[in-house]
Design a protein around this motif. Sequence first.
Motif, short mmCIF file in Angstrom:
data_model
loop_
_atom_site.label_atom_id
_atom_site.label_comp_id
_atom_site.label_asym_id
_atom_site.label_seq_id
_atom_site.Cartn_x
_atom_site.Cartn_y
_atom_site.Cartn_z
N TYR A 239 0.84 -1.21 0.00
CA TYR A 239 0.00 0.00 0.00
C TYR A 239 0.87 1.25 0.00
O TYR A 239 0.61 2.21 -0.75
CB TYR A 239 -0.91 -0.01 1.22
N ALA A 240 1.92 1.26 0.82
CA ALA A 240 2.79 2.44 0.91
C ALA A 240 3.46 2.72 -0.43
O ALA A 240 3.53 3.88 -0.87
CB ALA A 240 3.85 2.22 2.00
N VAL A 241 3.93 1.68 -1.08
CA VAL A 241 4.61 1.86 -2.37
C VAL A 241 3.64 2.43 -3.41
O VAL A 241 3.95 3.37 -4.14
CB VAL A 241 5.19 0.52 -2.86
N LYS A 242 2.44 1.86 -3.48
CA LYS A 242 1.47 2.33 -4.47
C LYS A 242 1.00 3.75 -4.18
O LYS A 242 0.84 4.56 -5.10
CB LYS A 242 0.27 1.37 -4.52
N GLU A 243 0.78 4.07 -2.90
CA GLU A 243 0.32 5.42 -2.56
C GLU A 243 1.41 6.45 -2.83
O GLU A 243 1.13 7.55 -3.32
CB GLU A 243 -0.07 5.47 -1.07
N ALA A 244 2.66 6.10 -2.52
CA ALA A 244 3.75 7.03 -2.77
C ALA A 244 3.90 7.32 -4.26
O ALA A 244 4.19 8.45 -4.66
CB ALA A 244 5.06 6.46 -2.21
N ALA A 245 3.68 6.28 -5.08
CA ALA A 245 3.78 6.47 -6.53
C ALA A 245 2.63 7.31 -7.06
O ALA A 245 2.82 8.12 -7.96
CB ALA A 245 3.80 5.11 -7.22
N SER A 246 1.44 7.11 -6.50
CA SER A 246 0.26 7.79 -7.02
C SER A 246 0.15 9.23 -6.53
O SER A 246 -0.23 10.13 -7.28
CB SER A 246 -1.01 7.03 -6.62
N HIS A 247 0.50 9.46 -5.25
CA HIS A 247 0.23 10.78 -4.66
C HIS A 247 1.47 11.43 -4.05
O HIS A 247 1.36 12.44 -3.37
CB HIS A 247 -0.86 10.64 -3.58
#
Length: 505
Positions: free
Chosen positions: A225-233
Motif C-alpha cells: 500500500y505504501a509503495v502504491k500510494e507514494a507512486a500515485s500521490h
Amino acid sequence: MTSTLRPATTTEAVQRPGRWLALSVLVLAVLLVAVDATVLGLATPYISEDLEPTGTQLLWIGDVYSFVIAGLLVSMGSLGDRIGRKRILLLGATAFGAMSVLNAYATTPELMILARALLGVAGATLMPATLALIRNIFHDPRERSLAVGIWGATASAGTAVGPIVGGFLLEHFWWGSVFLINLPVMAVLVLVGIKLLPESRNPNPGPWDMISVVLSLVGMIAVVYAVKEAASHGVTGEPIAAGLLGAAALYAFVRRQLTLPTPLLDMRLFRNRGFSGAVLADLLTILGLSGLVFFLSQYLQLVQERPPLEAGLAELPAAVGAVAAGLVAGATARRYSVRAVVSGGLAAIGLALASLTVLDESTGYPVLGAALLVVGVGAGFSFTVTADVILSSVPKDQAGAASAVSETAYELGAALGIAVLGSIVTGVYRGFTAPAGTPEGAHESLGGAVEAASAMPTSTAQEMLSSARESFVDGLAIGAGAGAAVLLATAIAAWFMLRDQRLGF
C-alpha cells in the motif's frame, strides 16, 4: 522433447501413473488465476460506468485483490503444508468460483471491493498449492522440470487468453461475464481434482501460528500500500506511516520465525544461495517488466486506437514465446547451466525493453511484436528455471511455504514495478503542454484525457490529445529504458548468485 526425459526410477514416482493427469488439473488452477488477473483491467471502464465508484473506490477495486494475495500467500502456503495441499487447493478453487459470482453481480462499489478482497483470499491458496503438489507428485528431476515448464507455460497462456476472451465477452455481454468464465474451469478442477490429485502434507507440521499470520498480513499489505500510494500521490505522511508499520511488522515476523520451534516460514531457507538468488531474480524481473506490461495495453488502445480484442491479440507474441521457452527451459539448463539460462533470459528481456526506448505513436507492429516475442522467450526461460531451483532447494515438506515465497516475490515485484516505473511514466505524462480549457483530469491519466476530449471542441480536443499521447509515449520509452537497466543488472546478479547451481538429473 520427450527424448530428453529418462524414465522415472524412484519407487514413489512409479507408483503414480496418473501424475500427468494430475498435472492437467493443477494447470487449470493456474489458468483460473492468470485469466482473472488480466480481465479486470479491460472491465474497469464498464464497472466504473455502472457502479459509479469514487476515484478512491476505483483504486481499491483494482488493488485490494493483489493486496490480500500478497499478504496471505506465505500463510496459505504454510497452511497447505499443514492441512494438506490437495485439500486447500480444492477448498480455494471452490471459494474462488463462489467469489467470482459475487464479483459478477456486485451492485455497489463497497460490495465490489469486498468481493475482490474475498477473491484474493481464495486466490492466495491456489498458486502455492499447485507448485507444492508438483514438487510432491514429480520425484524424477527431469520430469519435474518439464512439469514446472508446463505450469509456467499455462500461466503465460492464461495471461494472453484473458484479454482476448475478456475483450470478446465485453463486446457481446455485460461486464460481469468476465468473472463468470471462472465457473466452468473451477467446476472441472474440483470434480476431476477430487479423483486425480494425491494428498500431501508435512508429517510433523506443528501449530499454525496466528500471530505470525497477522504479522505477515499486516506487513505485506502495508508495504505494498505504501509503495502504491507514494507512486500515485507522492511521498506524504500516509505512505510513510504505512511503510514504517509494514517494515516493523515484517521485522517482527522474521524475528518470531527465528524463535519458533515450527515456524510459519523457515527463514533458514534463505541461507541457500540458489533459493535466495532465484527469489531475488524473480522479484527484480517482475519489477522491471510490470511497468511496461501495465502501460502497454493503454498504448495499444489509447495511442494506437486499437479495440480491446485487437489489443489483446497484439500482446500474444509474449505468451507464445513464454510457452515455447518454458517447455524446453529445464532441458536447456541441464545442457548448459542454470545461471547461463537464467542470466541469458534476463539479458534478452533487458535488450528487448531497451529496443522499446525508440517507441513512438506510429511504431509499426512488427517492431513491437518482435520485442514482445523476445520478452516472452526470456521470461519463459528465466521464470521456469528459477521456479525449478526454488522447488529443488527445499525439502518436500516445506514445498508450500517455499512456493509461497516465490509467488510473494512476484506480487511484491509487480507492486514495486507499477509504483516505481509507473511513477516515471506518469510523471513525464503529466507535464504535457495542454491548450487553454483543458480539464485538470486530463493530466491525471491518458484515459482521463481521452474522456475529457469528448466534451471539448474538436480542434482543441485534437490538439490536447496529440500532446497528451506524445508525452505518454515519451514516458513509456523512459520507463522501458529504466526497466531495461533493472533487467540487465539482474542478469549480472543472477550470474553470480546462481553460480554452481544445478538442476537434478
